[in-house]
Design a protein around this motif. Structure first.
Motif, PDB file in Angstrom:
ATOM      1  N   TYR B  75     -41.770 -66.887  55.819  1.00 54.54           N
ATOM      2  CA  TYR B  75     -42.613 -67.504  54.795  1.00 54.54           C
ATOM      3  C   TYR B  75     -41.898 -67.548  53.451  1.00 54.54           C
ATOM      4  O   TYR B  75     -41.943 -68.552  52.740  1.00 54.54           O
ATOM      5  N   ARG B  76     -41.233 -66.458  53.157  1.00 55.16           N
ATOM      6  CA  ARG B  76     -40.524 -66.407  51.881  1.00 55.16           C
ATOM      7  C   ARG B  76     -39.386 -67.422  51.870  1.00 55.16           C
ATOM      8  O   ARG B  76     -39.213 -68.170  50.915  1.00 55.16           O
ATOM      9  N   GLU B  77     -38.657 -67.465  52.958  1.00 62.45           N
ATOM     10  CA  GLU B  77     -37.530 -68.399  53.016  1.00 62.45           C
ATOM     11  C   GLU B  77     -37.973 -69.840  52.817  1.00 62.45           C
ATOM     12  O   GLU B  77     -37.377 -70.594  52.059  1.00 62.45           O
ATOM     13  N   ILE B  78     -39.017 -70.185  53.533  1.00 61.87           N
ATOM     14  CA  ILE B  78     -39.491 -71.565  53.448  1.00 61.87           C
ATOM     15  C   ILE B  78     -40.009 -71.863  52.053  1.00 61.87           C
ATOM     16  O   ILE B  78     -39.696 -72.901  51.454  1.00 61.87           O
ATOM     17  N   VAL B  82     -38.875 -74.782  49.523  1.00 59.78           N
ATOM     18  CA  VAL B  82     -39.735 -75.942  49.268  1.00 59.78           C
ATOM     19  C   VAL B  82     -40.236 -75.995  47.834  1.00 59.78           C
ATOM     20  O   VAL B  82     -40.239 -77.067  47.196  1.00 59.78           O
ATOM     21  N   VAL B  83     -40.650 -74.863  47.296  1.00 55.97           N
ATOM     22  CA  VAL B  83     -41.329 -74.880  45.999  1.00 55.97           C
ATOM     23  C   VAL B  83     -40.521 -75.555  44.879  1.00 55.97           C
ATOM     24  O   VAL B  83     -41.068 -76.364  44.126  1.00 55.97           O
ATOM     25  N   PRO B  84     -39.242 -75.243  44.776  1.00 58.79           N
ATOM     26  CA  PRO B  84     -38.475 -75.906  43.711  1.00 58.79           C
ATOM     27  C   PRO B  84     -38.534 -77.429  43.788  1.00 58.79           C
ATOM     28  O   PRO B  84     -38.630 -78.107  42.762  1.00 58.79           O
ATOM     29  N   ILE B 101     -41.309 -84.050  52.214  1.00 59.20           N
ATOM     30  CA  ILE B 101     -39.898 -84.327  52.490  1.00 59.20           C
ATOM     31  C   ILE B 101     -39.067 -83.050  52.469  1.00 59.20           C
ATOM     32  O   ILE B 101     -38.121 -82.887  53.253  1.00 59.20           O
ATOM     33  N   ALA B 102     -39.464 -82.122  51.592  1.00 59.79           N
ATOM     34  CA  ALA B 102     -38.720 -80.860  51.542  1.00 59.79           C
ATOM     35  C   ALA B 102     -38.887 -80.101  52.855  1.00 59.79           C
ATOM     36  O   ALA B 102     -37.914 -79.586  53.423  1.00 59.79           O
ATOM     37  N   VAL B 103     -40.094 -80.025  53.358  1.00 60.91           N
ATOM     38  CA  VAL B 103     -40.293 -79.351  54.634  1.00 60.91           C
ATOM     39  C   VAL B 103     -39.496 -80.052  55.722  1.00 60.91           C
ATOM     40  O   VAL B 103     -38.844 -79.410  56.553  1.00 60.91           O
ATOM     41  N   GLU B 113     -36.834 -71.454  63.484  1.00 54.81           N
ATOM     42  CA  GLU B 113     -37.657 -70.659  62.580  1.00 54.81           C
ATOM     43  C   GLU B 113     -39.057 -71.262  62.465  1.00 54.81           C
ATOM     44  O   GLU B 113     -40.068 -70.548  62.510  1.00 54.81           O
ATOM     45  N   MET B 114     -39.108 -72.564  62.268  1.00 58.46           N
ATOM     46  CA  MET B 114     -40.402 -73.206  62.087  1.00 58.46           C
ATOM     47  C   MET B 114     -41.256 -73.099  63.347  1.00 58.46           C
ATOM     48  O   MET B 114     -42.465 -72.858  63.277  1.00 58.46           O
TER      49      MET B 114
END
Lengths: 215, 215, 215, 215
Positions: B75-78, B82-84, B101-103, B113-114
DNA sequence: GATGAATGAGTTTTCATTCAT
DNA sequence: TATGAATGAAAACTCATTCAT
C-alpha cells in the motif's frame, strides 16, 4: 449417488432429493456469502443447513460438484432475470442501461446469491492454481457487449471508444455495486444502478437524459 | 519476535533481518499472485524463497502478521508512486486522469504486487469471517475522490452526479484493469489506462480532451 | 432379517429371496475378484448388481454376514466338486493327483470364485485384527491330507516325510495355481494341474507314472 | 518435507530423520503384520510408534510413499540375506535348497517383516484396482529359477518338468512357510525349510541326499 | 538467527449401517 | 420386499504454529 437415467438421459430425481439439493445449495450460498469461499467448509454448510455432513456427500459427488452446480444454478437464475430486460430495448444505450438496472434490481432481492457467486468466481482454482472462472469466463459477456457497442458506434449513437475496455469496465462497475451493497447493507442499490446507468450513458458519449423524455 | 526498541522508540532491526523480511514478503507476493491467497501456504512461500518454514515464524508473529505487513508494504509503495502524480494536477479532471494513468503505469512494472494485493484484500477475513479489508477499508480513498468531485462540481467543471457511486466505480474500474492484465499478459495496460481516463472524463461530464490543449 | 422358522426348523425363504441372495453373492464374488476385498464396498457390489444398497442390508445382516455366506457358499460348491474325484481313487498317490487335478478343472470354469475366495480368506479379520480364516481354518484339510499321507507311508507307497509340511505345501501349490491363473488369463490351468500332480508325485517319493499304465 | 538434494542427487537426511523414518517403518511393519494391510491406518501406525499422526506426514510424502519405502526396505534386506547363500552353491539342487533354507532362516528372526511384506504384496492395488505387485512382480524371480532349472535339466542333474510351474510352486511353498509360521508361532521354521528342501529335491527328480555326502 | 522436527486442528471423502416409507 | 435417505465414524492429507537446538 444413484444414477438411474431416464429415457431422455436426464437424471431422474425424486422430489425429496430436489428439495434437499436446493436446501444444500441455499445453505452453501448463505455460508459462502457470509464467511467467504475458503471458510465455507462442507461441515459449516451442513451445520448451517442443520443436516449431517454425510448428506452433502450423498447428494453431491464432492465439494467440486456442489460448487459447480451452485455456479450453474446462480448463473442461470441471474441470466433468466436479466436477459429479458435487455432484449426489450432496441438502442445501444437502452440496452446498456437495462443491463445495469436489471442487475441492480436482482441484487436487491438476491444479495447473498450475488456475493456468493462473486466469491466463487474469484477464488475457485484448478489443481494448477489457475482461476477456473477467470476473465476468460467473461469472454462471451464481453463479446456481447462489444457487439452492442460497435453497432451503436456504426449508427452514430455512440462515440468512438475501445469497446473491450468499456465492456470490462461496465462489468466491473456492476460487480462493484454488488460488493458495495454487501458492505453497506442499507445502501440503495436501485439508486446506485440508475446512477451507474447515467454514468455510462455519459461515458459512451450519448446525449444523456433525452430518452427519459426531458426536453 | 524480538522487539527491542531503540532509545528513539524505533524498532531496531539488523540489516540481515531487513533483508530476510523483504525476501519473505517478495516471496509471499509472488506465491499469492500465482496461486491465490488460499493456496499460498507458509510452506509454499518458504519453498519459493528457498528457506525453511521456521524462518517465517521467526521474522513474523504468524501468518496474519506477515499478510498485514505485506499489505502495508504494498500500500505504501503504490501510494508513494501514485500520489505525486495526482498532486501535480490542479483540476478535478486532471487529477482523475492522473490517478488512473498513474496506477496503470504502476501495474505495468508491478503486476504481481497488484494481483497479490487484490487477492488479499478480497480474501483476508477476521475470526468472525468478516472481510478485514472490505469496502470500509476504501473509505479514505472514496472520501478523497468524493471531495475532489464535489470541488469540481462546485466550480462547474463537472456535471452533477452521485459522488460516492462515481468514486466506487472509478476504483472498481482501476481494479478491473489490474485483474484483466493478469488474465491477458499481453494486454497493453497503458492504453487501457488512457482509455479509462477518457471514459471517466466523459462520465463526469467534462468536455473531454480540452485539457490537452485542444480548442 | 426375518427368520420365521418352518415347522421343521428350516428357515423358510421365498423364491424371490433366494434369487436375490444368489444375485447379490454373485455380484460380490465378481466385485471382490476384480477389485480386491478391501475395495469391494457394499455400494460397489450393489452397483455391479444393479440394485440399491439397501437391498443388501435387507437380505444380509451386514457386511460380515454377506461375506460369511459367500465363503460358505463357495466352499460348499468347491468341495462338492472336488471330493467325489478324490473318493473315486484308492491309492494315496491317486488321491493326491485327483485333488490337484480336480481343483485345476474347477478353476478353469470358476476363476472369479476362486480368486474371490482367496481374497476373503487372506483378508477377513475379526475385531481384534486376527485372520478369521487363518491356517487354523485349513486344519481339517491338512488333517485329511496327513491321514492320507500316513496311510501311504504305512503301506510303503510313499516315502517318509513330514506330513504336515507336505499338506501345507500341496495346499499352497494349489492356491498359487489359482493366483497365477488370475494374473495370466491365458494360462493353461489344466496343464498346470497335471504338472503339479507330477511334481508332488515325485515329491512324495512314489515311482511316478506307473499308475498311468506305464511299465 | 524438505528436499535439499546433495550434490549426488541423493536426499540429504539428518541422523534424527533417519532414526524417525526407521522407527516409523518398523512401526508400520509391526502394525501391518498384526492387523493386516487394510487395518494398518496411519493413525494406528503412529499410535503404535507413540508419535503423532503428523510426524508420518512430515517424514513421508503420504501413505503410498511410506508403503513404497517399506517394500523397498524389506525387499533389499531379504535379498541381501538370501542371495549370498544361493551364490555359494554350484549345483542346481544346491541352489534350490539354499534358497529355501536361507529364507527359512531369515523368517526365524524376521517373522513380522515377512508377514508384513506378504500382506502388502497381496493387497496393494493401483487406482484401477489392479494389484501393484502381482505375479508380474515375481517375474524376475521366476525367470531366475527357471534358468537354474533349465541348466540342471541340460546337465542331466534334474528331470524334465515345466520350469515355470516348478518356479511358481517353489515360491508359493516358501510363502506358505512364512504364513504358517505366522499362524503357529511355535512352529519350527528351520525344520520346515529343510523338509521343504527335501520335498523339492525329490520333485525336481534329483537323487536325494547324495549331495550331503551319502554314498 | 535459523532450522528441523513435531503437533493437533481442520478438510474432504468413503463407507457400513440404520431407518422411514 | 425394496428403496432412498441420512448418519457418524474413520480415513488420508494439509497446515499454521510451537519448540528445542
Amino acid at each position: 449417488m444413484r444414477s438411474e437415467n431416464s429415457p431422455t438421459g436426464q437424471k431422474r430425481r425424486s422430489v425429496i432429493e430436489d428439495v434437499r439439493r436446493a436446501q444444500i445449495i441455499d445453505s452453501a450460498v448463505a455460508t459462502i456469502a457470509e464467511l467467504g469461499y475458503a471458510n465455507a467448509s462442507l461441515a459449516r454448510i451442513a451445520e448451517h443447513a442443520g443436516i449431517s455432513k454425510g448428506v452433502i456427500a450423498y447428494h453431491f459427488a464432492g465439494r467440486d460438484n456442489l460448487v459447480d452446480q451452485l455456479v450453474e444454478h446462480l448463473y442461470r437464475e441471474i441470466t433468466e432475470f436479466v436477459v429479458p430486460h435487455i432484449q426489450r430495448e432496441t438502442t445501444a444505450v437502452g440496452r446498456l442501461r437495462a443491463r445495469i438496472i436489471a442487475v441492480g434490481g436482482y441484487v436487491g432481492a438476491h444479495r447473498a446469491e450475488m456475493v456468493a457467486l462473486a466469491e466463487i468466481l474469484n477464488n475457485l482454482r484448478d489443481a494448477q492454481g489457475r482461476l477456473r472462472y477467470g476473465d476468460e469466463f467473461n469472454e462471451p459477456l464481453y463479446r456481447g457487449m462489444e457487439e452492442m457497442f460497435r453497432a451503436g458506434q456504426e449508427s452514430g449513437e455512440l462515440r468512438r471508444f475501445d469497446t473491450r475496455v468499456m465492456a470490462v469496465t461496465v462489468q466491473a462497475a456492476i460487480d462493484s455495486m454488488v460488493a458495495y451493497a454487501d458492505s453497506y447493507p442499507d445502501h440503495d442499490v436501485d439508486a446506485h444502478a440508475t446512477e451507474l446507468a447515467d454514468l455510462f450513458e455519459h461515458a459512451v458519449g450519448a446525449t444523456p437524459h433525452q430518452h427519459r423524455g426531458e426536453p
